[in-house]
Design a protein around this motif. Structure first.
Motif, PDB file in Angstrom:
ATOM      1  N   ASN A 407     100.801  28.805  41.685  1.00 20.89           N
ATOM      2  CA  ASN A 407     101.810  29.313  42.331  1.00 20.89           C
ATOM      3  C   ASN A 407     102.153  30.689  41.862  1.00 20.89           C
ATOM      4  N   VAL A 408     101.244  31.418  40.858  1.00 22.03           N
ATOM      5  CA  VAL A 408     101.264  32.859  40.595  1.00 22.03           C
ATOM      6  C   VAL A 408     100.213  33.844  41.025  1.00 22.03           C
ATOM      7  N   PHE A 409     100.585  34.741  41.536  1.00 24.46           N
ATOM      8  CA  PHE A 409      99.425  35.655  41.998  1.00 24.46           C
ATOM      9  C   PHE A 409      99.764  37.018  41.419  1.00 24.46           C
ATOM     10  N   ALA A 410      99.032  37.901  41.181  1.00 28.13           N
ATOM     11  CA  ALA A 410      99.326  39.346  40.760  1.00 28.13           C
ATOM     12  C   ALA A 410      98.262  40.191  41.574  1.00 28.13           C
ATOM     13  N   LEU A 411      98.672  41.489  41.510  1.00 32.77           N
ATOM     14  CA  LEU A 411      97.746  42.483  42.110  1.00 32.77           C
ATOM     15  C   LEU A 411      98.217  43.742  41.405  1.00 32.77           C
ATOM     16  N   GLY A 412      97.673  44.824  41.908  1.00 29.67           N
ATOM     17  CA  GLY A 412      97.661  46.397  41.662  1.00 29.67           C
ATOM     18  C   GLY A 412      97.307  46.545  40.088  1.00 29.67           C
ATOM     19  N   ASP A 413      97.976  47.376  39.562  1.00 29.21           N
ATOM     20  CA  ASP A 413      97.345  47.836  38.151  1.00 29.21           C
ATOM     21  C   ASP A 413      97.409  46.924  37.225  1.00 29.21           C
ATOM     22  N   ALA A 414      98.142  45.711  37.200  1.00 34.42           N
ATOM     23  CA  ALA A 414      98.466  44.968  36.027  1.00 34.42           C
ATOM     24  C   ALA A 414      97.439  43.534  36.320  1.00 34.42           C
ATOM     25  N   CYS A 415      96.646  43.550  37.297  1.00 38.19           N
ATOM     26  CA  CYS A 415      95.910  42.299  37.405  1.00 38.19           C
ATOM     27  C   CYS A 415      94.640  42.597  36.553  1.00 38.19           C
ATOM     28  N   SER A 416      93.850  41.625  36.295  1.00 36.73           N
ATOM     29  CA  SER A 416      92.589  41.562  35.753  1.00 36.73           C
ATOM     30  C   SER A 416      91.528  41.797  36.578  1.00 36.73           C
ATOM     31  N   ALA A 417      91.539  41.722  37.849  1.00 39.08           N
ATOM     32  CA  ALA A 417      90.611  42.013  38.797  1.00 39.08           C
ATOM     33  C   ALA A 417      89.846  43.379  38.370  1.00 39.08           C
ATOM     34  N   SER A 418      88.405  43.418  38.718  1.00 40.97           N
ATOM     35  CA  SER A 418      87.575  44.389  38.355  1.00 40.97           C
ATOM     36  C   SER A 418      87.541  45.591  39.296  1.00 40.97           C
ATOM     37  N   ASN A 419      88.426  45.463  40.080  1.00 40.99           N
ATOM     38  CA  ASN A 419      88.406  46.704  41.075  1.00 40.99           C
ATOM     39  C   ASN A 419      89.186  47.736  40.485  1.00 40.99           C
ATOM     40  N   ALA A 420      88.644  48.910  41.344  1.00 42.05           N
ATOM     41  CA  ALA A 420      89.289  50.335  40.862  1.00 42.05           C
ATOM     42  C   ALA A 420      90.885  50.332  40.808  1.00 42.05           C
ATOM     43  N   LYS A 421      91.711  50.805  40.187  1.00 43.19           N
ATOM     44  CA  LYS A 421      93.097  50.687  40.117  1.00 43.19           C
ATOM     45  C   LYS A 421      93.582  51.860  40.751  1.00 43.19           C
ATOM     46  N   THR A 422      93.698  51.535  42.257  1.00 46.68           N
ATOM     47  CA  THR A 422      94.269  52.794  43.108  1.00 46.68           C
ATOM     48  C   THR A 422      95.147  52.319  43.945  1.00 46.68           C
ATOM     49  N   ALA A 423      95.831  53.223  44.595  1.00 43.61           N
ATOM     50  CA  ALA A 423      96.803  52.519  45.894  1.00 43.61           C
ATOM     51  C   ALA A 423      95.930  52.054  46.996  1.00 43.61           C
ATOM     52  N   ALA A 424      94.808  52.693  46.965  1.00 41.29           N
ATOM     53  CA  ALA A 424      94.081  52.129  48.064  1.00 41.29           C
ATOM     54  C   ALA A 424      93.812  50.722  48.139  1.00 41.29           C
ATOM     55  N   ALA A 425      93.289  50.392  46.818  1.00 37.84           N
ATOM     56  CA  ALA A 425      93.269  48.947  46.381  1.00 37.84           C
ATOM     57  C   ALA A 425      94.343  47.980  46.672  1.00 37.84           C
ATOM     58  N   VAL A 426      95.602  48.655  46.395  1.00 40.04           N
ATOM     59  CA  VAL A 426      96.880  47.926  46.635  1.00 40.04           C
ATOM     60  C   VAL A 426      97.196  47.594  47.928  1.00 40.04           C
ATOM     61  N   ARG A 427      96.653  48.782  48.988  1.00 39.63           N
ATOM     62  CA  ARG A 427      97.024  48.616  50.285  1.00 39.63           C
ATOM     63  C   ARG A 427      96.164  47.537  50.733  1.00 39.63           C
ATOM     64  N   LYS A 428      94.900  47.125  50.264  1.00 36.44           N
ATOM     65  CA  LYS A 428      93.989  46.062  50.689  1.00 36.44           C
ATOM     66  C   LYS A 428      94.518  44.717  50.235  1.00 36.44           C
ATOM     67  N   GLN A 429      94.943  44.686  48.855  1.00 36.17           N
ATOM     68  CA  GLN A 429      95.422  43.840  48.299  1.00 36.17           C
ATOM     69  C   GLN A 429      96.575  42.952  48.574  1.00 36.17           C
ATOM     70  N   ALA A 430      97.670  43.608  49.060  1.00 37.59           N
ATOM     71  CA  ALA A 430      98.981  43.228  49.363  1.00 37.59           C
ATOM     72  C   ALA A 430      99.053  42.549  50.464  1.00 37.59           C
ATOM     73  N   PRO A 431      98.238  42.517  51.771  1.00 35.78           N
ATOM     74  CA  PRO A 431      98.239  41.452  52.827  1.00 35.78           C
ATOM     75  C   PRO A 431      97.783  40.256  52.056  1.00 35.78           C
ATOM     76  N   VAL A 432      96.750  40.304  51.551  1.00 35.07           N
ATOM     77  CA  VAL A 432      95.830  39.228  50.942  1.00 35.07           C
ATOM     78  C   VAL A 432      96.785  38.088  50.165  1.00 35.07           C
ATOM     79  N   VAL A 433      97.522  39.043  49.098  1.00 36.28           N
ATOM     80  CA  VAL A 433      98.492  38.092  48.284  1.00 36.28           C
ATOM     81  C   VAL A 433     100.060  37.838  49.200  1.00 36.28           C
ATOM     82  N   ALA A 434      99.905  38.427  50.433  1.00 33.03           N
ATOM     83  CA  ALA A 434     101.391  38.043  50.999  1.00 33.03           C
ATOM     84  C   ALA A 434     100.762  36.560  51.759  1.00 33.03           C
ATOM     85  N   VAL A 435      99.792  36.512  52.631  1.00 35.01           N
ATOM     86  CA  VAL A 435      99.336  35.310  53.332  1.00 35.01           C
ATOM     87  C   VAL A 435      99.004  34.170  52.266  1.00 35.01           C
ATOM     88  N   ASN A 436      98.393  34.371  51.202  1.00 32.54           N
ATOM     89  CA  ASN A 436      98.093  33.499  50.123  1.00 32.54           C
ATOM     90  C   ASN A 436      99.558  32.902  49.518  1.00 32.54           C
TER      91      ASN A 436
END
Length: 525
Positions: A407-436
């Motif tokens: 029941n824990v999710f993380a996104l953005g600069d603080a998460c361990s995913a190996s993607n680039a830490k950019t605002a564009a990444a957050v734009r893509k991550q946010a809807p994924v975390v929202a529906v999950n």
């Protein structure tokens, strides 16, 4: 004078003058804390002047400087120590009083330690781009949820714009808005700092002593800019030719230094990964060189780029275009060269360079230096049960769910995913975390996945950008057909995107839950 009382022991105020110390003592204060670094504004009284006036008046004094927009856990600990040592009541001041309040919250000085928080369907830790965008996406889908956002800052920053501020293209005020204006309707803003996670109890711990209970936690507290990791940096930042576009306060100083420099040596640095926007250190150099080129002085400036990495950019397809600009501007590229110390008064930067199996230290004189600080997960994240070995919040690369706490999710600069830490990444991550997260509330498994998309618009000159878009493993993930924008070549359309289109998309689409071009990809879809 205007005092804001936080508790019977602590108040805050905007900047004070030495001649106001007598009035402060008459108001009943026994100590003063200065939370401003010296030299932030022209005419600002130095902390030493205030301290001398305080001592003459029989008051205690401490200097606990913190950089606006880049306050660290160590700053909070220093504030806590000062409050424990100084006689109360204490007056803490900064430019406006907001920084002092945040430090007081981090020091646990704003609320009784036994205050119990509330229970929410979803608690989001972090009110930056990731937290606001995710909250907005969730509440657009289910406005009836109880959702809280934990965020101490009163100001919200469009940080991708700071490179443009450093080049004189944006005014820095363009990148700042009040946090209160951005909290989505239906969300409760908890104006406090998180101090830890207790996932076995489904609780977030706050610096003011309260705790919040949740059914689902979404953690996105950002990344720590560790200005203290380079000895001498904090003491000289913003003066002596030392600047950084990674700070709202100092990005304008970058532009000033660049426009005033007519000859000499200009150094640009990049620390070890991970960092926010891996292209930003280069952007500062390219845009500075372009200004010097247009002014006809580039030939008189020795430009050096020192990166701790072994390559100029981690995705090979974009390197040839960038190397053309390195050669055009005559910049000296120093790979595996890490800034380890700086002496602002002497204008000497010390680098540790790897040459084969040997590590050597090299001193470089500078007339200006643009520094990118080393970056780590926030202290309270690194010490929490949620942390991966890297210190960042552990997540599945696809679902962004914690592997041990479903029941824990993380996104953005603080998460361990190996993607680039950019605002564009957050734009893509946010809807994924929202529906999950919504699926988790319904007792279901995650329904959407993230492909690692990130984007880095590399501003190689005013009017042209190399639009790097890529996912996990450096796989190119272009948003546009190559006949419109070839991301591997400099493009004027990409400049238009960066300068004119993306800022309103950020403020009016991303932070409002409008998922333009970033609808979540459904698993199995």
């Amino acid at each position: 004078m205007k005092f804001t009382k936080l508790t019977s022991r602590l108040s805050t105020s905007p900047q004070i003058r030495p001649d106001e110390v007598e009035e402060i003592a008459a108001a009943g204060f026994r100590s003063i804390i200065c939370n401003r670094p010296d030299g932030e504004d022209q005419g600002q009284p130095a902390a030493q002047e205030i301290g001398a006036a305080a001592r003459r008046g029989g008051l205690g004094f401490a200097h606990v400087p913190a950089v606006s927009g880049s306050i660290t856990g160590q700053d909070g600990l220093a504030m806590k120590r000062a409050l424990e040592e100084l006689p109360a009541p204490v007056l803490a001041y900064c430019r406006s009083g907001a920084r002092s309040r945040k430090l007081a919250e981090m020091a646990g000085a704003c609320a009784p330690p036994d205050a119990e928080g509330d229970t929410y369907d979803i608690v989001i830790v972090g009110g930056g781009s990731a937290g606001i965008a995710t909250a907005a996406s969730i509440l657009r889908r289910n406005p009836g949820l109880s959702l809280a956002i934990v965020e101490p800052s009163e100001a919200h920053y469009y940080q991708p714009g700071w490179t443009m501020v450093g080049a004189g293209i944006f005014n820095r005020e363009f990148t700042r808005r009040a946090e209160a204006r951005l909290i989505p309707e239906g969300a409760k803003w908890i104006k406090a700092s998180a101090s830890g996670f207790a996932p076995d109890e489904n609780k977030v711990l706050l610096c003011d002593g309260r705790n919040l209970s949740y059914r689902v936690l979404i953690a996105c507290p950002g990344i720590k800019l560790d200005w203290d990791a380079i000895p001498g940096l904090r003491d000289t930042l913003g003066r002596n030719g030392v600047t950084s576009n990674y700070s709202y306060d100092f990005a304008p100083y970058t532009h000033r230094l660049v426009t005033e420099l007519k000859g000499g040596r200009a150094l640009f640095t990049q620390p070890v990964m991970p960092i926010k926007c891996a292209g930003a250190p280069q952007k500062a150099m390219y845009l500075s060189c372009n200004i010097w080129e247009r002014a006809g002085v580039l030939k008189d400036i020795d430009v050096q780029f020192h990166t701790a990495g072994a390559v100029l950019f981690g995705v090979p397809i974009y390197v040839p275009a960038l190397m053309e600009y390195i050669e055009r501007y005559g910049a000296h590229l120093n790979l595996e060269s890490r800034l380890v110390a700086i002496d602002g008064e002497a204008r000497i930067a010390t680098f540790e360079q790897k040459r084969g199996d040997q590590l050597t230290r090299v001193e470089e004189r500078f007339d200006m230096i643009h520094v990118v600080p080393p970056q780590t997960a926030p202290d309270f994240v690194r010490s929490s049960p949620l942390a991966a070995p890297s210190g960042f919040i552990e997540v599945s690369e696809a679902t962004l769910r914690h592997p041990r706490y479903p029941n824990v999710f993380a996104l953005g600069d603080a998460c361990s995913a190996s993607n680039a830490k950019t605002a564009a990444a957050v734009r893509k991550q946010a809807p994924v975390v929202a529906v999950n997260a919504l699926a988790t509330l319904d007792g279901r498994e995650p329904v959407a996945d993230y492909d690692g998309y990130g984007s880095c618009p590399l501003t190689v000159e005013q009017g042209k950008i190399v639009l790097a878009e890529f996912g996990y493993g450096g796989k190119p993930l272009p948003s546009f057909p190559t006949w419109l924008i070839d991301g591997a070549r400099p493009s004027r359309l990409s400049w238009l995107l960066k300068k004119t289109i993306l800022p309103p998309v950020y403020w009016h689409a991303m932070l409002k839950g409008r998922e333009w071009m970033v609808k979540p990809h459904m698993i199995g879809g």
